[in-house]
Design an enzyme around this catalytic site. Structure first.
Site, mmCIF file in Angstrom:
data_model
loop_
_atom_site.group_PDB
_atom_site.id
_atom_site.type_symbol
_atom_site.label_atom_id
_atom_site.label_comp_id
_atom_site.label_asym_id
_atom_site.label_seq_id
_atom_site.Cartn_x
_atom_site.Cartn_y
_atom_site.Cartn_z
ATOM 1 N N GLY A 169 14.394 8.065 13.801
ATOM 2 C CA GLY A 169 14.702 9.039 12.762
ATOM 3 C C GLY A 169 13.536 9.357 11.851
ATOM 4 N N GLY A 205 8.048 17.378 -8.288
ATOM 5 C CA GLY A 205 8.948 16.239 -8.146
ATOM 6 C C GLY A 205 8.172 14.947 -8.107
ATOM 7 N N HIS A 233 -0.051 -21.105 -7.852
ATOM 8 C CA HIS A 233 -1.144 -20.548 -8.668
ATOM 9 C C HIS A 233 -2.452 -20.653 -7.893
ATOM 10 C CE1 HIS A 233 -3.598 -19.695 -12.223
ATOM 11 N NE2 HIS A 233 -4.363 -20.708 -11.841
#
Length: 462
Positions: free
Chosen positions: A39, A178, A441
């Site tokens: 699609g 837009g 970290h």
């Protein structure tokens, strides 16, 4: 007539995922597709746009090599090769869906599908017409670029996302109308590649569905990159005569005319629900959307609808989740309705934008007493080291119970970070749970913990 347990009309991220899940559950499944498997998302949306954006990011890196103690001279690009790479990525992904269809023994029928009463679909292909039937039919026909009366698309000078992805010549000047995800991503891409870009947005802020602080930060970052931003502005007409295009803009009763090579209309989407047989079957439609229940059943037994043709957020991951849920309900599995309040939204410009849950304004409007924490990436060692310290993480908690109401991020790589908040909200995690969860970290993701610490007045690094 071929008969199946389930037929899916449309093979986007809702349709093909539904078909695979159905096959896994033992249903004899077919999928009908008029164009390309995957699609819009795989062929003209999510995937190829990310390929374009990656080219733009690499180009930007090369142009800022000196910032990292490196030198790169004679940096240039071939616009057509950038586009070709994007198309190649899309083609590879579509072929991947073809493989998945074969692997899962799903019958793929090429052609235009039209719903018929009695749980049938007429498929008109290039060479023949056939009618197939099933016990269950899922409508997953998706959506297309919406056109405004004042901004009709001619595909040449006023274009939609499809044309913007495959231009043969890079425009020198581009007006983007837009500022949702589609408009913003193309604005970033073309600006990074050297096009003079103007973004026109009718709402007071760009990316108007996002938290206001995120919108303001993105506007600052875009302006710093040379993008012109016009908010609270509408395009009243376009003149395509002559070499380029002239767009008439109105803001607070003031008019101006902007000239450009092209206008990209990115003002939303229109559901693909015309000429697919909804009226003949008697399926109810309301305001451009097929009406469904919480498990995607329409008013006509045996017919279901998922994805952009229904009222949920028009996002690929929503369509996929709906498809799986719909099929599992058909197969009589125990399922719970989708929580549409915990759907992440992502925009892949630079800096990236990602969010889930309520904005600060929404939380206050809903009457919550809230704790808000914010941690800027300018205080992040990893962000500083990577040379991308624009942006922040913002978290919103209910002060009474510690419920995580919303999370809003803008910065490098935040579209990969937002999942922590989505999972935590699904698990009903509180702010204190996040605070006591050790984050690695140095990472960008530890900014989530730091933002939560800021909300609870325990922040260390600010």
């Amino acid at each position: 007539m071929q008969a199946f347990d389930l037929i899916v009309l449309g093979s986007g991220p809702g349709g093909y995922v539904a078909a695979i899940r159905a096959s896994q559950l033992g249903l004899k499944t077919a999928i009908v597709e008029k164009e390309n498997l995957g699609g819009v998302c795989l062929n003209w949306g999510c995937i190829p746009t990310k390929a374009l954006l990656k080219s733009a990011q690499v180009f930007e890196y090369l142009n800022h090599a000196e910032d990292y103690g490196l030198s790169a001279s004679g940096v240039s690009y071939d616009f057509n090769k950038v586009v070709d790479r994007s198309r190649g990525v899309a083609d590879a992904m579509s072929k991947g869906v073809q493989f998945l269809m074969k692997k899962n023994q799903i019958t793929v029928i090429d052609g235009y599908g039209t719903l018929l009463p009695g749980k049938k679909i007429k498929v008109t292909g290039a060479e023949k017409e056939q009618t197939i039937s099933a016990s269950h039919i899922i409508i997953a026909t998706g959506a297309r670029s919406r056109e405004l009366p004042s901004l009709p698309q001619d595909g040449v000078k006023v274009i939609g996302y499809r044309e913007a992805m495959t231009l043969k010549t890079q425009p020198k000047k581009l007006i983007v109308v837009g500022s949702g995800a589609i408009g913003i991503e193309f604005a970033y891409f073309y600006n990074a590649m050297g096009t003079e870009v103007t973004v026109v947005e009718y709402q007071p802020n760009i990316v108007p569905v996002e938290d206001e602080e995120v919108s303001k930060q993105l506007e600052r970052s875009f302006k710093k990159s040379g993008i012109s931003i016009k908010t609270g502005t509408e395009v009243t007409k376009v003149d395509t005569q002559g070499d380029g295009v002239k767009a008439t803009l109105r803001s607070n009763d003031k008019e101006e005319v902007l000239e450009a090579d092209l206008v990209l209309s990115a003002v939303g989407i229109k559901s693909n629900i015309e000429n697919i047989g909804l009226e003949e079957v008697g399926i109810t439609v309301d305001r451009d959307k097929i009406v469904v229940d919480e498990f995607y059943q329409t008013n006509v037994p045996g017919y279901y609808a998922i994805g952009d043709v229904t009222k949920g957020q028009a996002l690929a991951h929503v369509a996929s989740a709906e498809g799986i849920l719909c099929v599992e309900k058909i197969a009589n599995l125990h399922v719970e309705p989708l929580d549409y309040q915990n759907i992440p939204g992502c925009t892949y410009c630079s800096p990236e934008v990602a969010s889930v849950g309520l904005t600060e304004k929404q939380a206050r409007e809903q009457g919550y007493d809230i704790k808000v924490g914010k941690f800027p990436f300018s205080a992040s060692g990893k962000a500083k080291a990577s040379g991308n310290s624009d942006g922040f993480v913002k978290v919103i908690f209910d002060a009474k119970y510690g419920e995580w109401l919303g999370c809003h991020m803008i910065g490098q790589g935040v579209t990969d970070m937002i999942a922590e908040a989505v999972v935590a909200r699904k698990l009903e995690t509180t702010g204190h749970d996040i605070l006591k969860t050790v984050h690695p970290h140095p990472t960008m993701s530890e900014a989530v913990m730091e933002a939560v610490a800021a909300a609870y007045d325990e922040v260390i690094h600010l």
